[in-house]
Design a protein around this motif. Structure first.
Motif, mmCIF file in Angstrom:
data_model
loop_
_atom_site.group_PDB
_atom_site.id
_atom_site.type_symbol
_atom_site.label_atom_id
_atom_site.label_comp_id
_atom_site.label_asym_id
_atom_site.label_seq_id
_atom_site.Cartn_x
_atom_site.Cartn_y
_atom_site.Cartn_z
ATOM 1 N N ILE A 27 30.843 46.664 49.233
ATOM 2 C CA ILE A 27 29.468 46.948 49.636
ATOM 3 C C ILE A 27 29.563 47.943 50.780
ATOM 4 N N ILE A 28 28.854 49.053 50.635
ATOM 5 C CA ILE A 28 28.858 50.109 51.635
ATOM 6 C C ILE A 28 27.412 50.373 52.029
ATOM 7 N N GLU A 29 27.117 50.191 53.297
ATOM 8 C CA GLU A 29 25.778 50.455 53.809
ATOM 9 C C GLU A 29 25.804 51.810 54.499
ATOM 10 N N ASP A 30 25.119 52.774 53.912
ATOM 11 C CA ASP A 30 25.090 54.130 54.454
ATOM 12 C C ASP A 30 23.956 54.221 55.466
ATOM 13 N N ASP A 31 24.312 54.153 56.733
ATOM 14 C CA ASP A 31 23.307 54.178 57.791
ATOM 15 C C ASP A 31 22.546 55.494 57.838
ATOM 16 N N ASP A 32 23.190 56.576 57.427
ATOM 17 C CA ASP A 32 22.534 57.882 57.467
ATOM 18 C C ASP A 32 21.397 57.991 56.456
ATOM 19 N N THR A 33 21.586 57.418 55.276
ATOM 20 C CA THR A 33 20.573 57.535 54.218
ATOM 21 C C THR A 33 19.760 56.255 54.027
ATOM 22 N N GLY A 34 20.267 55.131 54.544
ATOM 23 C CA GLY A 34 19.600 53.853 54.337
ATOM 24 C C GLY A 34 19.898 53.229 52.984
ATOM 25 N N VAL A 35 20.792 53.840 52.225
ATOM 26 C CA VAL A 35 21.142 53.341 50.893
ATOM 27 C C VAL A 35 22.300 52.352 51.006
ATOM 28 N N THR A 36 22.189 51.257 50.273
ATOM 29 C CA THR A 36 23.309 50.334 50.146
ATOM 30 C C THR A 36 23.934 50.558 48.787
ATOM 31 N N TYR A 37 25.250 50.779 48.797
ATOM 32 C CA TYR A 37 26.002 50.994 47.570
ATOM 33 C C TYR A 37 26.787 49.733 47.251
ATOM 34 N N TYR A 38 26.732 49.344 45.994
ATOM 35 C CA TYR A 38 27.519 48.224 45.483
ATOM 36 C C TYR A 38 28.522 48.837 44.517
ATOM 37 N N TRP A 39 29.798 48.726 44.851
ATOM 38 C CA TRP A 39 30.847 49.408 44.086
ATOM 39 C C TRP A 39 31.635 48.379 43.297
ATOM 40 N N GLU A 40 31.685 48.592 42.003
ATOM 41 C CA GLU A 40 32.472 47.742 41.110
ATOM 42 C C GLU A 40 33.542 48.598 40.439
ATOM 43 N N HIS A 41 34.762 48.119 40.460
ATOM 44 C CA HIS A 41 35.822 48.785 39.715
ATOM 45 C C HIS A 41 36.217 47.885 38.554
ATOM 46 N N CYS A 42 36.023 48.399 37.357
ATOM 47 C CA CYS A 42 36.308 47.624 36.140
ATOM 48 C C CYS A 42 37.724 47.940 35.671
ATOM 49 N N GLY A 43 38.549 46.914 35.655
ATOM 50 C CA GLY A 43 39.950 47.144 35.365
ATOM 51 C C GLY A 43 40.429 46.782 33.982
#
Length: 105
Positions: A27-43
């Motif tokens: 989970i990455i919270e981009d303070d500059d844009t206000g967007v929260t990214y949820y990153w999934e890597h499918c293996g």
């Protein structure tokens, strides 16, 4: 790779919505844009059971208003999905480019 680029992230932190808890890889919270990214890597998408669990999780994200970045993201966050290559390897240059595009431009 996120760490190497100086990106703050949470690894497998709980995400609770509607009484259901999921654990995105990052989970990455981009303070500059206000967007929260949820990153999934499918293996292991070649494994039928793994693929089915992933499809269910993707449906859950969509129902929560967290949509893939390829669709412009959603009102409750943007989903980043990366996958292993068919041979099981990871396309490191491609992921590095994606990190730079999302967080460095």
């Amino acid at each position: 790779m996120l760490h190497d680029e100086g990106i703050d992230y949470h690894y497998e932190a709980p995400l609770e919505r509607g009484g259901v808890v999921k654990y995105p890889d990052f989970i990455i919270e981009d303070d500059d844009t206000g967007v929260t990214y949820y990153w999934e890597h499918c293996g292991m998408l070649h494994d039928r059971a793994y693929r089915r669990r992933w499809e269910d999780k993707l449906d859950w994200y969509r129902a929560q208003g967290i949509l893939p970045i390829e669709e412009g993201g959603g009102p409750n966050g943007s989903l980043v999905v990366t996958r292993d290559n068919p041979d099981g390897g990871i396309d490191t240059p491609s992921i590095d480019d994606l990190i730079k595009k999302l967080f460095k431009e």
